[in-house]
Scaffold this active site. Structure first.
Site: not given
Lengths: 481, 140
Positions: A95, A203, A207, A235, A329, A381, A404-405, A407
């Site tokens: 992606d 994912n 939001e 996202h 990312h 979430m 970036h998140g 994980g």
């Protein structure tokens, strides 16, 4: 379980010593607690594998949200020098330019809270999501896709999606130069044709959140954010266009690696010298996919705006919708960095990692020059997400990169199993998060327990001085693919 | 999720699949059916159309991946679902097959998930005592 030797450099930083054919040591940003989860999968081995790639400069880095990917770990950063270095499609991922956009509004969360279900339903109905969904702009011709792949978000604005002012709040103004549509396969064009303006599944999400806490008033004000404000987080990435380009170029670079006699500890690390034709072609195709993703998020941005205007029956002026920032990312970029007292140009792979440029960097818009580049770190979430800014230390220590998140810690399968006995939608709603999804299974896979605690991830980078916390967001409603 | 012919092995971010069979042809067939099982309820797919699938690759493992990638292409781009596969030719470098199925009808077919790509990570085709095993990781 990984038993790779780690040397403690500080409370937030660990080093994997350079052994055998590694060209550089590994560096992992994590607390001891986070390391426990990191050691449970194969991600540290993947940090070691990346350290074998030709031309890697400094270290093979892992951010605290690192987890087991394919080839590169997710949360991995590697800078390659342009003369002997390589570029790897696996170091970007399928992606390409998967990324996050944060959007601000003028609305106070209390005023919209009673309408959250309507708002989420409106977004759900306006933005095509889930597997097999077709784009808001259905069936782009090859000529149109060529335009998308060259202009990125600018193309979307030209089609009436948003305003040109939006572009300055997107990394690289939403358009990477040097895209090469002529090296892209017919299949990639075919795969991207019906997916412009789609969220996708897995994912990916939209939001609706509340600004729950502000840590840095000056930075928050520069970004037009205030306490209890309603914000939107999107996202998604380059959809099938990017997946196919990655797939096509893994084959090309596998042959190139053979031709150039490059040792690959994992086939998914297939790569080509940056100065080879194969390497240049991949870079050009990857930039095209990155531009598709920038356009996709710009189209989705406008669809959400329409949904909100319709659901809330207010004017655009009252809504005050504009991007705060939009980041990639999953990407590889040629950037100039200071390394050991010299300015060098490197190709920085960020696979599940975010660019985090310091204040006054020339690539930042004037509005953010004084504060540094916004870094968006969505959590799971059910809990919270963070907005941070890049620092000078990030420039010195991580080639301007951060996490970036949250994980993942649980595989999707394990998360689904765990969710089997739960009424998870009701539980999320009880905790104040209303979720709509095309596929219930996706929600089960993405439940909060499948992820690390995002607070620990963000705090690690904050204490390490790589990124500074600006604001914390808590979710009220989520649209999942 | 485990069926008679495939199981899911743990992988933190993606989907690890292990397929087994007592012949190489059945291994390729079972792997294709595993993909379909991950995407849709196989019983909801009718055998209305016949599609010819032909793939080539450098060796058996890469051929395995190429075969599964071709099925993903037909599912997610051409929008076909398959109910059965008949492999008419298989050697180390090429495969010809006939797939029976139908065009996706979103009113009848509830797709379970999107599969982005078949990765090369941990890709493996092996045989021990007449039992064939194939492993692959799908980016989801």
């Amino acid at each position: 379980m990984s038993n790779i030797e780690l040397i403690k450099i500080s409370e937030q930083l660990w080093e994997i010593p350079q052994i055998a054919a590694m060209r550089v040591p590994g560096r992992i940003f994590a607390t001891e607690k986070l390391l426990e989860a990191i050691r449970n999968d194969e991600s540290l081995k993947q940090v070691v594998n990346v350290a074998h790639l030709p031309g890697i400069v400094g270290f093979s880095y892992a951010m605290p949200d690192i987890h087991w990917g394919y080839g590169f770990p997710i949360g991995g950063v590697a800078a390659m020098n342009l003369d002997e270095g390589v570029i790897s499609p696996g170091g970007v991922g399928y992606d390409i330019n998967c990324g996050v956009r944060l959007i601000r509004t003028n609305l106070d969360i209390e005023s919209i809270k009673p309408q959250i279900k309507n708002i989420i339903a409106a977004i759900f109905n306006h933005v095509p999501s889930g597997v097999g969904s077709h784009g808001a702009i259905y069936n782009l011709s090859k000529a149109q896709l060529v335009q998308v792949s060259q202009k990125g978000a600018q193309w979307a604005v030209e089609q009436g999606f948003g305003e040109s002012n939006d572009l300055k709040f997107i990394e690289d103004r939403g358009s990477l130069a040097g895209s090469q549509p002529d090296v892209i396969s017919a299949r990639a064009f075919e795969r991207g044709a019906s997916q412009m303006g789609t969220l996708g599944s897995g994912n990916h999400f939209i939001e609706v959140s509340r600004v729950a806490e502000i840590f840095d008033e000056k930075a928050a004000t520069a970004m037009d954010l205030f306490l209890n404000q309603m914000v939107i987080i999107v996202h998604t990435g380059s959809r099938g266009f990017g997946y196919q380009i990655c797939d096509d170029f893994l084959k090309v670079t596998m042959q190139a690696a053979k031709k150039h006699d490059i040792f690959l500890p994992d086939r998914q690390l297939a790569c080509a010298p940056l100065n080879s034709q194969e390497g240049k072609d991949y870079l050009g195709a990857m930039r095209a996919a990155a531009n598709f993703a920038f356009a996709n998020r710009q189209v989705i941005h406008t669809l959400i705006e329409k949904a909100l205007l319709q659901a809330l029956k207010i004017s655009p002026r009252e809504l005050g919708f504009r991007p705060v920032w939009d980041i990639a990312h999953n990407i590889a970029k040629i950037e100039e960095h200071q390394f050991q007292d010299k300015k060098i140009k490197v190709c920085v792979h960020r696979k599940g990692a975010t660019r985090a440029f310091a204040p006054n960097h020339p690539d930042l818009p004037p509005e953010y020059k004084a504060i540094g580049q916004p870094v968006l770190i969505p959590g799971d979430m059910g809990t919270e997400s963070y907005l941070c800014v890049g620092t000078e230390k990030a420039m010195q220590e991580t080639f301007g990169s951060s996490c970036h998140g949250a994980g993942r810690v649980l595989s999707r399968h394990a998360a689904k199993e765990k969710a089997r006995s739960m009424n998870f939608l009701a539980e999320l709603e009880k905790s104040g998060v209303y979720v709509l999804a095309q596929e219930k299974g996706t929600i089960a896979e993405e439940m909060p327990f499948a992820y690390k605690d995002v607070r620990q991830v963000v705090e690690t980078m904050h204490r390490a001085g790589i990124t500074k916390k600006v604001a914390r967001f808590t979710p009220l409603g989520v649209v999942k693919g | 999720m485990t069926s008679l012919f495939y199981k899911i092995f743990p992988h933190t971010s993606d989907l690890g699949i292990e397929v087994s069979a007592f012949s190489l042809i059945d291994l390729f067939k079972n792997a294709a059916m595993a993909i379909m099982d991950l995407v849709v309820e196989p019983a909801s797919v009718a055998k209305q159309d016949v599609i010819e699938l032909n793939v080539q690759a450098e060796n058996r493992e890469l051929l395995f991946r190429e075969w599964l990638s071709e099925i993903l292409y037909f599912v997610f781009v051409k929008e076909y679902l398959f109910q059965s596969f008949r492999i008419t030719k298989l050697d180390s470098h090429s495969l010809n097959a006939i797939a029976s199925g139908e065009k996706i009808d979103y009113r009848r077919h509830k797709l379970k998930r999107e599969l982005k790509s078949i990765t090369y990570h941990q890709l493996q085709v092996s045989e021990v005592d007449g039992k064939w095993t194939g492993r692959f990781v799908i980016d989801v």
